[in-house]
Design a protein around this motif. Sequence first.
Motif, PDB file in Angstrom:
ATOM      1  N   ALA A   1       0.849  -1.149  -0.045  1.00 46.33           N
ATOM      2  CA  ALA A   1      -0.093   0.040  -0.100  1.00 46.33           C
ATOM      3  C   ALA A   1       0.828   1.179  -0.083  1.00 46.33           C
ATOM      4  O   ALA A   1       0.579   2.202  -0.640  1.00 46.33           O
ATOM      5  CB  ALA A   1      -1.079  -0.043   1.133  1.00 46.33           C
ATOM      6  N   ARG A   2       1.983   1.170   0.595  1.00 44.91           N
ATOM      7  CA  ARG A   2       2.400   2.391   0.959  1.00 44.91           C
ATOM      8  C   ARG A   2       4.104   2.509   0.542  1.00 44.91           C
ATOM      9  O   ARG A   2       4.264   3.714   0.303  1.00 44.91           O
ATOM     10  CB  ARG A   2       2.667   2.759   2.659  1.00 44.91           C
TER      11      ARG A   2
ATOM     12  N   ARG B   1       6.742  -3.737  -7.221  1.00 38.14           N
ATOM     13  CA  ARG B   1       5.584  -3.833  -6.198  1.00 38.14           C
ATOM     14  C   ARG B   1       4.220  -4.238  -7.239  1.00 38.14           C
ATOM     15  O   ARG B   1       3.459  -4.982  -6.789  1.00 38.14           O
ATOM     16  CB  ARG B   1       5.394  -2.289  -5.594  1.00 38.14           C
TER      17      ARG B   1
ATOM     18  N   ARG C   1      -3.970  -4.257   2.610  1.00 39.05           N
ATOM     19  CA  ARG C   1      -3.535  -3.362   1.868  1.00 39.05           C
ATOM     20  C   ARG C   1      -4.710  -2.242   1.750  1.00 39.05           C
ATOM     21  O   ARG C   1      -4.258  -1.218   1.715  1.00 39.05           O
ATOM     22  CB  ARG C   1      -3.256  -3.644   0.477  1.00 39.05           C
TER      23      ARG C   1
ATOM     24  N   VAL D   1      -4.303   1.647   2.619  1.00 39.73           N
ATOM     25  CA  VAL D   1      -4.503   2.728   1.364  1.00 39.73           C
ATOM     26  C   VAL D   1      -5.105   4.104   1.810  1.00 39.73           C
ATOM     27  O   VAL D   1      -5.054   4.972   1.648  1.00 39.73           O
ATOM     28  CB  VAL D   1      -4.968   2.117   0.059  1.00 39.73           C
TER      29      VAL D   1
ATOM     30  N   GLU E   1       4.227  10.491   7.902  1.00 37.20           N
ATOM     31  CA  GLU E   1       5.252  11.537   7.434  1.00 37.20           C
ATOM     32  C   GLU E   1       5.713  12.228   8.707  1.00 37.20           C
ATOM     33  O   GLU E   1       6.879  12.420   8.683  1.00 37.20           O
ATOM     34  CB  GLU E   1       4.711  12.618   6.308  1.00 37.20           C
TER      35      GLU E   1
ATOM     36  N   ALA F   1      -5.401   2.615  -6.013  1.00 40.98           N
ATOM     37  CA  ALA F   1      -4.537   2.108  -4.992  1.00 40.98           C
ATOM     38  C   ALA F   1      -3.344   2.959  -4.451  1.00 40.98           C
ATOM     39  O   ALA F   1      -2.766   2.885  -3.341  1.00 40.98           O
ATOM     40  CB  ALA F   1      -3.831   0.676  -5.427  1.00 40.98           C
ATOM     41  N   ARG F   2      -2.795   3.724  -5.606  1.00 40.71           N
ATOM     42  CA  ARG F   2      -1.792   4.401  -5.534  1.00 40.71           C
ATOM     43  C   ARG F   2      -1.790   5.567  -4.300  1.00 40.71           C
ATOM     44  O   ARG F   2      -2.938   6.395  -4.394  1.00 40.71           O
ATOM     45  CB  ARG F   2      -1.436   5.111  -6.484  1.00 40.71           C
ATOM     46  N   PRO F   3      -0.906   5.544  -3.224  1.00 35.97           N
ATOM     47  CA  PRO F   3      -1.226   6.649  -2.240  1.00 35.97           C
ATOM     48  C   PRO F   3      -0.863   7.995  -2.722  1.00 35.97           C
ATOM     49  O   PRO F   3       0.121   8.018  -3.812  1.00 35.97           O
ATOM     50  CB  PRO F   3      -0.232   6.473  -1.199  1.00 35.97           C
ATOM     51  N   PRO F   4      -1.132   9.089  -2.255  1.00 35.59           N
ATOM     52  CA  PRO F   4      -0.444  10.438  -2.881  1.00 35.59           C
ATOM     53  C   PRO F   4       0.991  10.374  -2.908  1.00 35.59           C
ATOM     54  O   PRO F   4       1.507   9.970  -1.881  1.00 35.59           O
ATOM     55  CB  PRO F   4      -1.485  11.259  -1.947  1.00 35.59           C
ATOM     56  N   ARG F   5       1.317  10.739  -3.819  1.00 35.75           N
ATOM     57  CA  ARG F   5       2.870  10.962  -4.242  1.00 35.75           C
ATOM     58  C   ARG F   5       3.584  11.880  -2.917  1.00 35.75           C
ATOM     59  O   ARG F   5       2.712  13.074  -2.519  1.00 35.75           O
ATOM     60  CB  ARG F   5       3.321  11.326  -5.722  1.00 35.75           C
ATOM     61  N   ARG F   6       4.522  11.203  -2.584  1.00 32.24           N
ATOM     62  CA  ARG F   6       5.338  11.918  -1.267  1.00 32.24           C
ATOM     63  C   ARG F   6       5.858  13.315  -1.996  1.00 32.24           C
ATOM     64  O   ARG F   6       6.027  13.440  -3.224  1.00 32.24           O
ATOM     65  CB  ARG F   6       6.313  11.176  -0.989  1.00 32.24           C
ATOM     66  N   GLY F   7       6.254  14.142  -1.155  1.00 30.93           N
ATOM     67  CA  GLY F   7       6.961  15.399  -1.604  1.00 30.93           C
ATOM     68  C   GLY F   7       8.175  14.991  -2.353  1.00 30.93           C
ATOM     69  O   GLY F   7       8.870  14.125  -2.243  1.00 30.93           O
TER      70      GLY F   7
ATOM     71  N   LYS G   1      12.389  14.690  -1.345  1.00 29.76           N
ATOM     72  CA  LYS G   1      13.129  13.504  -0.479  1.00 29.76           C
ATOM     73  C   LYS G   1      13.966  12.972  -1.424  1.00 29.76           C
ATOM     74  O   LYS G   1      13.796  12.623  -2.846  1.00 29.76           O
ATOM     75  CB  LYS G   1      12.051  12.544  -0.082  1.00 29.76           C
TER      76      LYS G   1
END
Lengths: 297, 383
Positions: free
Chosen positions: A116-117, A123, A176, A180, A188, B24-30, B33
């Motif tokens: 999920a992360r 993946r 999962r 999500v 974070e 499914a895709r989580p929001p993209r990180r900054g 990084k």
Amino acid sequence: MTTTLAGRRSAGPTEALPAPLHTRRSRFGWLAYLVLIFFALIYIYPFLIQIGTSFKTEPDATGSPLNPIPGTWTLEAFRQLGQADFPRWFFNSVFVTFFVTIGRVFLDSLAGYALARLHFRGRTAISGALIAVMAVPGVVLLIPKYLVLVQLHMYNTYWALIVPLLSDAAGVFIMRQFFVNIPVEVEEAARIDGASIFKTFWSVVLPMARPAVITLTILSFQASWNELPHYIVAAQDPKLNTLTKGVATLASGSLGSGNQFPLKMAAALLMTIPVAVVFFVFQRYFVRGAGAGAVKG
Amino acid sequence: MTTFSGQPGLEQTLGQAASLDAPARPPRRGRSKGPGIRGREGAAGWLFVTPTIVIIGLFLLLPVFAALWVSLSDWTGKGSPLGAHFVGMDNYDALLGKSGLAQRNLATSLRNNLYYVILVVPLQTILALGLALVLNRRRLRGKGFFRTAFYFPSVTSSVAIAIVFLFLFNASGVVNAVLQWFGVRGPNWFADPRGVLQLLLGALGVDTDNPPSWLSAHRFLGLSWWQWLSGPSIAMCAIIVLAVWTTGGTFMLMFLAALQDIPADIEEAAAVDGASGWQTFRKVILPQLKPTLYLVVTLGLIGTWQVFDAIYIMSQGQPSNTTLTPAFLSYRTSFTDGKWGQGAAIAFILFAIIVVFSLIQRFVMRERKTLPRRRRFASWEGK
């Protein structure tokens, strides 16, 4: 689920509805109850008979099968079970179920979180492969699982009963799906504070996923407690019999003579009790688990 | 996880599989990084999924290939399968091509399971939908009680339930006692190999001892047409009742969840417009239930072709092989008869059947979907 429904339904202007609708509802009202009570009887009566018969003597059980109340109460069936291998089966089931459940919840959560992360190469491929694997019917794996267990020198050990069940693709996807939907900001913050990825997962994300973890725990418990085919092919030593396998041998009547119906019913009753207790305590999680498919469909 | 008849688990599997389409895709990180964190994430990601991959690879993927090899070999169960001789398609030929005991047994098991599927899938779907519709009525007292009662068998062990049913369907058991009330002398369920369809034909005046020659003369896979037409045996009928009774509750919950997602206003609008109860169900509710119906039938088909637990506990394929199913035959051929190659081959034939049936069902149910749901609703409104 039910509360939102009730809210939505009662919000409708019931008073303003035309008369025919009302009469129709009440006309069918008693019929609905009649149907429900009829089916409830069909669904509950077998369990009443199961409970009653386990306290009966054998002639009483065959003589008046329909009456769930014993003519003379006796604990003979339970006493016999206690002297047979039943306690050992019970212990094996508890032992195996305990480790399978712990393993499944931990490993499924780990993999679910990663899928999920965490961003890593492959993946998508892994997700796809897991789904493909889920499509393989379990019965097809019966013989081959035995082959692999023999080759790994695990056959006829507790390892064989436990290890193959330690992770399952369906559980990974349940976790999962839940991860999500958890907001990323919390993680974070933890990461900025310098927590490692595992620490973030373990002490920040997992506690937030409590409902999913409970659901998965219950599903894993129930699945491994009730599992039969895997235990059949994983071992042949009677010492390794779990409840399901042991009681299944009872069904063909290996213990003494006669029908042994009180004995069989008592065995069935005792193996049902743990699941029943979990079911009645955590009912809404069961409902969520079973409904998961339909809601998404 | 058990994927056998009636146990929850399978529905999870499919439901979750379907949900992969969901975002499914989580929001993209900054973007700030650095690659260092990405690298660390990559390592952690692999570390987290490795145990699952190893277990599933070892006990799911590897077995499939091992079985494929065994089904092409003459392995007898002793020593390493890798040391066995390659025999090509011999095992499959013995089951499907050459006439003999192996072929006749497979054909018998396919026949038995086919009748099982044909009866269980529609019956459990109708029962589940019916119970869900009644339970979904507003202002119903004891909704939770009834729901629990119907769902409870689905969570209990198949072994416990099978044992109870052995008692209920015993010759002097509960079912026959109830039948006695109506003046019917119940059969000796688990000892009765007579086919129901043949009994029916017999009652209609067909001479079952000397069946019509055009039925007994033609053969398919070692069984005469007359044998194919036997119908499920009385023993199998008891197992069918068990399957419908057990799985009804799980599928009822699925229908119930779907029904609760239908806004009440739609039903009310239909009622205000003067639609009868049946019209509302047929034209308003049923189209909304289509995805769930599809799911339930899919799960039903997959589950019923794999029936093993009930057979293993209750009948072991007896009487006269009339409750033999491919899943149980595959087990028996390998573990009891020691013909591992043939047993594995049966498993793959069963796999192929499940795939074919899923494809057929997909095709049939998609075909009916050609009329968009929205237009259907509109055309009804226009009337």
